[in-house]
Write an enzyme that holds these catalytic residues in place. Structure first.
Site, mmCIF file in Angstrom:
data_model
loop_
_atom_site.group_PDB
_atom_site.id
_atom_site.type_symbol
_atom_site.label_atom_id
_atom_site.label_comp_id
_atom_site.label_asym_id
_atom_site.label_seq_id
_atom_site.Cartn_x
_atom_site.Cartn_y
_atom_site.Cartn_z
ATOM 1 N N ARG A 103 0.838 -1.201 0.000
ATOM 2 C CA ARG A 103 0.000 0.000 0.000
ATOM 3 C C ARG A 103 0.868 1.242 0.000
ATOM 4 O O ARG A 103 1.787 1.374 0.805
ATOM 5 C CB ARG A 103 -0.920 0.012 1.225
ATOM 6 N N THR A 107 -1.053 7.652 -1.086
ATOM 7 C CA THR A 107 -2.322 7.535 -1.811
ATOM 8 C C THR A 107 -3.250 6.509 -1.191
ATOM 9 O O THR A 107 -4.445 6.480 -1.486
ATOM 10 C CB THR A 107 -2.071 7.133 -3.270
#
Length: 211
Positions: A103, A107
């Site tokens: 991840r 963002t």
């Protein structure tokens, strides 16, 4: 999308031991491998085969063998590696690729940081291994990656899933051929996006917390 929640008592038994926080790391690894073989049996019900003639000690007969191109097994790093051996034991002639998903902390979207896959997956059946289907972000991105490479049939195998994760995969799948096989469908996610009741961080329990 087809969703299969395995309902075998041996799967439930092994999951119970996996969930127990007292289960030591070596036992946890062994159980993930054993559980994966049971889930792989369910996940490969529609694996593509072709007829082949053989000679037994008694007569000629017709059986089947895996079709070309061979199935491709794709564990998502790092926790998916713990499921690989159990899958390969059941389908030893399958080919293996790898996807590293993480991840992006800015963002909050999954990104691919590593991949080892054929340039074209045209006509391939792909089996994606990821133990925990929580929010579904990483698995959805992995499935999209495989379809973008040309795969026409993707089966995702997870030890545990959540209703939120299942819906995320359903949305990502669209009208493409996707099968989702789960060892169990848990209640949902807590405020830290951990599966409840879950089993904790599968990667840490498989390999420890070293970076």
């Amino acid at each position: 999308m087809r969703v299969v929640v395995a309902g075998h008592p041996l799967i439930t038994h092994k999951l119970t031991v996996l969930r127990d926080e007292r289960t030591p790391q070596p036992t946890f690894r062994l159980l993930i491998e054993e559980l994966m073989t049971l889930l792989a049996y369910e996940a490969t019900r529609e694996v593509r085969v072709e007829p082949v003639e053989i000679t037994t000690p008694v007569t000629r007969t017709t059986g089947v063998r895996l079709s070309e191109p061979l199935p491709l097994i794709v564990p998502i790093l790092r926790a998916g590696l713990g499921m690989l051996e159990g899958m390969v034991k059941l389908v030893p002639t399958a080919e293996v690729g790898f996807l590293g998903m993480a991840r992006n902390e800015e963002t909050l979207q999954p990104t691919t940081y590593a991949e080892r896959l054929p340039e074209s997956l045209a006509g391939r059946q792909c089996f994606v291994l990821d133990p925990m289907l929580a929010t579904g972000g990483s698995l959805a991105a992995a499935i999209k990656f495989l379809f973008d490479r040309g795969a026409d049939d993707v089966t995702a195998i997870c030890v545990l899933g959540t209703p939120e994760g299942v819906e995320a995969i359903r949305e990502a799948a669209g009208d493409r051929k996707v099968t989702l096989v789960l060892g169990a469908l848990d209640e949902g996610l807590n405020d830290r996006a951990y599966i409840v009741p879950g089993l904790g961080d599968a990667g840490d329990r498989l390999y420890g917390t070293a970076d």
